[in-house]
Structures are given as structure tokens and as C-alpha cells.
Design an enzyme around this catalytic site. Structure first.
Site, mmCIF file in Angstrom:
data_model
loop_
_atom_site.group_PDB
_atom_site.id
_atom_site.type_symbol
_atom_site.label_atom_id
_atom_site.label_comp_id
_atom_site.label_asym_id
_atom_site.label_seq_id
_atom_site.Cartn_x
_atom_site.Cartn_y
_atom_site.Cartn_z
ATOM 1 C CG HIS A 23 -2.137 -0.836 1.131
ATOM 2 N ND1 HIS A 23 -2.831 -1.262 2.228
ATOM 3 C CD2 HIS A 23 -2.780 -1.370 0.063
ATOM 4 C CE1 HIS A 23 -3.853 -2.028 1.840
ATOM 5 N NE2 HIS A 23 -3.833 -2.100 0.530
ATOM 6 C CG HIS A 79 -10.183 -6.835 -3.708
ATOM 7 N ND1 HIS A 79 -10.716 -5.568 -3.769
ATOM 8 C CD2 HIS A 79 -9.079 -6.731 -2.902
ATOM 9 C CE1 HIS A 79 -9.979 -4.750 -3.036
ATOM 10 N NE2 HIS A 79 -8.977 -5.438 -2.510
ATOM 11 C CD GLU A 81 -5.939 -2.706 -2.554
ATOM 12 O OE1 GLU A 81 -6.668 -3.418 -1.838
ATOM 13 O OE2 GLU A 81 -5.208 -1.793 -2.091
ATOM 14 C CG ASP A 83 -3.217 -6.414 -3.745
ATOM 15 O OD1 ASP A 83 -4.128 -5.654 -4.104
ATOM 16 O OD2 ASP A 83 -3.233 -7.001 -2.651
ATOM 17 C CG HIS A 145 -9.631 -4.028 2.252
ATOM 18 N ND1 HIS A 145 -8.738 -2.988 2.230
ATOM 19 C CD2 HIS A 145 -9.273 -4.812 1.232
ATOM 20 C CE1 HIS A 145 -7.862 -3.177 1.252
ATOM 21 N NE2 HIS A 145 -8.178 -4.280 0.635
ATOM 22 C CG ASP A 164 -7.399 -8.324 0.250
ATOM 23 O OD1 ASP A 164 -6.338 -8.827 -0.150
ATOM 24 O OD2 ASP A 164 -7.833 -7.236 -0.170
ATOM 25 C CE1 TYR A 192 -3.551 -9.039 4.303
ATOM 26 C CE2 TYR A 192 -5.703 -9.364 5.284
ATOM 27 C CZ TYR A 192 -4.906 -9.227 4.167
ATOM 28 O OH TYR A 192 -5.468 -9.276 2.924
ATOM 29 C CG HIS A 225 -2.405 -10.958 0.231
ATOM 30 N ND1 HIS A 225 -1.591 -10.541 -0.792
ATOM 31 C CD2 HIS A 225 -3.445 -10.089 0.247
ATOM 32 C CE1 HIS A 225 -2.104 -9.472 -1.356
ATOM 33 N NE2 HIS A 225 -3.242 -9.176 -0.756
HETATM 34 FE FE1 FEO Z 1 -7.262 -5.321 -1.026
HETATM 35 FE FE2 FEO Z 1 -4.835 -7.664 -1.346
HETATM 36 O O1 FEO Z 1 -5.848 -6.186 -1.824
#
Ligand code: FEO
Length: 397
Positions: A23, A79, A81, A83, A145, A164, A192, A225
Site C-alpha cells: 500500500h 477484488h 485492487e 495486487d 475491505h 483478502d 493484517y 495473500h
Molecule cells: Fe485489497 Fe490484497 O488487496
């Protein structure tokens, strides 16, 4: 290189051993991370999530060793994002018309980031996608999130692809929860949760209850992750339920930031008072000027009380403490007591500023604060000890 999870599911992601900040500079990843992507094969084949954009080309090259890309019938993006969606950049050049299943909010976030009009299929909770004998069911998880987040459940294999949620920034050669160091795993999991999911705890609780009420069997949780929860997978769900309920341990954290050691001496006096009043309490001293901010926040997450100290500088507070207060405000911690202290030479505004910051963040702030003019003398140290005792009474009131 990918690896087989079972006869129908392969991990095809990337491990990022080098990652130390995530981030941007906001999240420290002391142990790296992984971007987990899963290839799900039945009569039809689906790819669930991709990887962070710097790995996009490498991801596609590796994927080609696992499958002829033209055999991928569907892409699921849980998601948007970067990543998890970043691999689309290289992948969609190879298979441009492949449908991408995601939420309506993910269409917005993916289009907003890549400015591509790919073949999006919007899905919502309860929608399904048949792969032949096996079916994928989508479950939206708004604000867990991001507004676009969802999870995907695969029947028969009983796998929840949770994105996530339940993840950790943790690169490891063992990719299952029972093949890694347990203290490292849970340290990364709580960090996390504390740093990413705390503001959404009410939604976490609601979503988990919703999933449990469905009564679906879960044999494995595959997050996006870190490690896969294979042995007793629901342990992380139970742990999330505990963390979501305004979590606290019998811990008090004293954070301080000090120019000439005076505020540090004050911290130690307070700690002595706490230890005298409540010897059972776990006490942590953290110099926030020298400690990783996400590690500090993890300790605050675990605490029932936080005493925050800073020297006064230029009628204000030291910059790392100011940054910490800003992060605390955003994380919306609940059920935590707070108090402020700090040394000064002439104006002495710092405890008042810290108290205001803690109050604005929802802490139950002890009105009284502890100030020391120049270096704390014997009388001031006694005052600090009494202040620590008062803080215990404030928590127990
Ligand atoms: Fe919300 Fe692993 O990205």
C-alpha cells in the site's frame, strides 16, 4: 512455479520475497507476501484472481506452463485492487475476450484503474457459475475491505476463495497453515487484521455469521495473500470473530516519543505505577520514533489501554506520534482507554493535543494528564507512578 492443491485446483500465483512495504509506504511487510491466484479445472476452467502488476508478465509466463491460456473459459476477480487484478494487464492481451466475473463495484474499480472495456460479467451474492460437475457460488463482501470485494465458493471441493479476508502478508516456502511457523503465521494474521480490517469489524462479524448460517462445508480456505488454511481451516474464522468483537488482551501499551529522554523517563514512571497497581497486566513500552508504525498499531489493537507521550515541540507534538494518531483515527478502535503525557521546557501543549486526538478516535480518555517541566525530578517521577495507578483505576472504573 505453480503447485497442485488437489485434483481440480492449482495455485498459480507469485511469491514476493522482496516486498517490505505494501500500500505504498503504509504497510510494512517484514516477511514479504504472496499474490495467490488459483486455476480451477473441471469440464470448464476458471482462473480466480491474478497478481500485483509488477509480476504481470512473469505470472502469464508461468501460467502458460500450467495451461494453454485459450483453455481458460472464465476469469474471476474477487477484488479489483491492483495486487489481485494487476495480472490482467498481460493476461488480457493473450485472451482478450475471456469473460471476467466480478461485482458491479469491481467493474468500476478495474475500469478506473486500467481504462479497458474488457468482457465483464457482473455478479452478486448467490449467483453461480457451473464448471461442469462443480459450481462456483459468489458471495459479495462489501467493504471487506473495498466496496468491490467478494468471495467465491467451490462446491464438492468445499473451498472458499476468500480473497483478502483471512490472508497474511507472509512469504513462505510452505504454503499451508500447518507447514509454517505458527507464531510467525499468527503474528502476520493479527497484524493484517489490526491494520487493514479493524475499521470494518462489524461487517466482518456480520459476513462471517452470514457464511456460517449457510451451513456450507469448508474444507479449505484459500486467501489471496499468504498461506492456505488447510488444517482446521475454520480456526482463522473463529479467530476473526474474536478480533471483530472489539478485541483486547490484558495489555497496556505505553507509546512515547522523546527528544532528550525526559518523556521516556516519564513513560517508565507510569509503567512502574501500572506494575504496582496491577502486576498481572502485560505492559509494552514502544518508542514510536524508532518502531515500525504497523507493529505499534498491532500492539494498540491488542491493548485495553494506551498511554501516549510526546515531548512538546513548536507548540505541538512530535511527528511520529502525530502520524500514529492519524492512523488510530482511521482504524476506529473500540473499547480502549487512553491517557497522555509529555515533557516540555516552556509551553507544554503536547498532552492536551494527544488527549484531543485520542478522544476524537473514540478512546475513553482519562481527563488528567501528566506533564513534566524539563527533566522529571523525584517529585515528578512520583507523580508519574501515581498517574500509572490512576490509569488502572480509570480502566477498571
Ligand atoms: Fe485489497 Fe490484497 O488487496
Amino acid at each position: 512455479m505453480g503447485f497442485k492443491i488437489n485434483e481440480h485446483v492449482k495455485w498459480v500465483g507469485n511469491i514476493d520475497w522482496d516486498l517490505r512495504k505494501f500500500h505504498g509506504e503504509e504497510y510494512s511487510a517484514h516477511r514479504g507476501s504472496s499474490y495467490n491466484s488459483y486455476l480451477v479445472e473441471d469440464e470448464k476452467t476458471a482462473l480466480i484472481d491474478t497478481v500485483w502488476s509488477p509480476f504481470s508478465e512473469e505470472f502469464v509466463q508461468n501460467l502458460k506452463e500450467e495451461i494453454d491460456l485459450k483453455k481458460i473459459d472464465y476469469i474471476i476477480i474477487n477484488h479489483g485492487e491492483v495486487d489481485h487484478s494487476g495480472g490482467l494487464i498481460a493476461l488480457m492481451k493473450e485472451i482478450p475476450g475471456t469473460p471476467i466475473y466480478c461485482t458491479a463495484n469491481a467493474v468500476k474499480s478495474i475500469k478506473g484503474q486500467y481504462h479497458q472495456d474488457w468482457n465483464f460479467i457482473k455478479v452478486k451474492t448467490g449467483d453461480t457459475l457451473s464448471l461442469g460437475k462443480r459450481t462456483l457460488t459468489f458471495v459479495e463482501a462489501r467493504m471487506l475491505h473495498w466496496p468491490d470485494s467478494m468471495m467465491t465458493y467451490m462446491d464438492q471441493e468445499n473451498i472458499l476463495f476468500s480473497n483478502d479476508a483471512f490472508g497474511q502478508h507472509y512469504a513462505s516456502s510452505g504454503m499451508y497453515n500447518d507447514t509454517v511457523d505458527q507464531s510467525e503465521l499468527f503474528q502476520e494474521a493479527i497484524k493484517y487484521y489490526a491494520n487493514i480490517l479493524t475499521p470494518f469489524s462489524k461487517l466482518v462479524e456480520k459476513k462471517i455469521n452470514e457464511l456460517l448460517e449457510l451451513g456450507i462445508p469448508v474444507d479449505m480456505i484459500c486467501p489471496s495473500h499468504g498461506v492456505i488454511w488447510k488444517k482446521n481451516p475454520l480456526q482463522i474464522v473463529e479467530q476473526y470473530m474474536e478480533w471483530a468483537k472489539d478485541y483486547q488482551e490484558n495489555q497496556i501499551t505505553i507509546t512515547y516519543e522523546t527528544m532528550w529522554e525526559n518523556t521516556r523517563k516519564m513513560a517508565e514512571a507510569i509503567g512502574e505505577g501500572i506494575a504496582q497497581q496491577d502486576p498481572a497486566v502485560k505492559l509494552k513500552y514502544i518508542n514510536v520514533g524508532k518502531t515500525d508504525k504497523n507493529d505499534v498499531l498491532t500492539e494498540i489493537f491488542k491493548s485495553k489501554g494506551v498511554l501516549m507521550g510526546s515531548s512538546t515541540i513548536n507548540n505541538g507534538i512530535l511527528s511520529n506520534t502525530a502520524g500514529l494518531l492519524e492512523m488510530i483515527k482511521g482504524l476506529k478502535f473500540k473499547r480502549k482507554a487512553g491517557a497522555a503525557f509529555g515533557s516540555y521546557g516552556w509551553s507544554g501543549e503536547s498532552p492536551k493535543i494527544i488527549n484531543e486526538g485520542l478522544d476524537a478516535s473514540g478512546f475513553q480518555v482519562m481527563e488528567k494528564n501528566y506533564k513534566a517541566l524539563w527533566t522529571p525530578d523525584k517529585e515528578s517521577v512520583e507523580e508519574g507512578i501515581a498517574f500509572g495507578k490512576d490509569f488502572i483505576n480509570h480502566i477498571n472504573r
